[in-house]
Design a protein around this motif. Structure first.
Motif, mmCIF file in Angstrom:
data_model
loop_
_atom_site.group_PDB
_atom_site.id
_atom_site.type_symbol
_atom_site.label_atom_id
_atom_site.label_comp_id
_atom_site.label_asym_id
_atom_site.label_seq_id
_atom_site.Cartn_x
_atom_site.Cartn_y
_atom_site.Cartn_z
ATOM 1 N N THR A 39 0.831 -1.197 0.000
ATOM 2 C CA THR A 39 0.000 0.000 0.000
ATOM 3 C C THR A 39 0.865 1.246 0.000
ATOM 4 O OG1 THR A 39 -1.752 -1.149 1.203
ATOM 5 C CG2 THR A 39 -1.814 1.256 1.249
ATOM 6 N N GLN A 72 -1.473 7.418 -9.317
ATOM 7 C CA GLN A 72 -2.156 6.161 -9.625
ATOM 8 C C GLN A 72 -1.315 5.314 -10.589
ATOM 9 O OE1 GLN A 72 -5.911 7.758 -10.912
ATOM 10 N NE2 GLN A 72 -6.693 7.918 -8.818
ATOM 11 N N GLU A 76 0.435 1.659 -9.799
ATOM 12 C CA GLU A 76 0.260 0.503 -10.680
ATOM 13 C C GLU A 76 1.609 -0.100 -11.032
ATOM 14 O OE1 GLU A 76 -2.092 1.615 -14.094
ATOM 15 O OE2 GLU A 76 -3.763 2.261 -12.816
ATOM 16 N N ASP A 81 -1.637 -0.718 -3.909
ATOM 17 C CA ASP A 81 -2.907 -0.021 -3.709
ATOM 18 C C ASP A 81 -2.581 1.345 -3.127
ATOM 19 O OD1 ASP A 81 -4.494 -2.242 -4.486
ATOM 20 O OD2 ASP A 81 -4.267 -3.098 -2.477
#
Length: 162
Positions: A39, A72, A76, A81
């Motif tokens: 994360t 984002q 990826e 996440d």
């Protein structure tokens, strides 16, 4: 003969150090290793088109904007996440300094006062404000987490942002 002994000792020391397995740059807190496949904790401070918080987020933070899209894509790439945390620059910079965040975005530039609390990416894009002043945009990472910073800088460069 004495010169040979000194040379031999220096060579032995060099080989011993090379075998230590230390890699540079390093993350003393292990940010890159923890984030990869895990994360990415991102602090987002609203700032026009750079970071937007749409109304009606319904409890969970939704973050949009130019920098949010970059983050984002970076997540990826790392197989991570994103856990979004929203707030003011001051609150987020303090949270970053104390280990609660991995990255802070908010349309910040390279003249940010938070550079004493955080590492800065290389400027990855430029913009001009309504007065014509040039701003070189950066993101904030924890101080000393150099492997993480290098990975983010590489991403920004490869994505055409730096």
């Amino acid at each position: 003969m004495r010169r040979c002994k000194v040379l031999f000792l220096l060579l032995a020391a060099l080989l011993a150090l090379a075998g230590c397995g230390t890699s540079y740059p390093a993350d003393p807190e292990g940010t890159l290793d923890r984030v990869r496949g895990g994360t990415l904790r991102v602090g987002a401070s609203p700032n026009r088109d750079w970071v937007r918080l749409p109304s009606g987020s319904g409890g969970a933070a939704r973050v949009e904007g130019k920098e949010a899209e970059l983050v984002q894509q970076f997540a990826e790439r790392l197989g991570a996440d994103i856990e979004w945390v929203t707030g003011t620059e001051q609150v987020l910079a303090d949270e970053l300094k104390h280990g609660g965040l991995d990255l802070v975005i908010g349309g910040l530039d390279d003249k940010t006062p938070w550079s004493t609390h955080a590492g800065l990416t290389r400027p990855y894009t430029e913009s001009r404000d309504s007065r014509g002043s040039l701003h070189r945009h950066v993101m904030l990472v924890p101080l000393g987490e150099n492997a993480f910073l290098l990975e983010l800088d590489r991403f920004l460069l490869e994505s055409g942002q730096a």
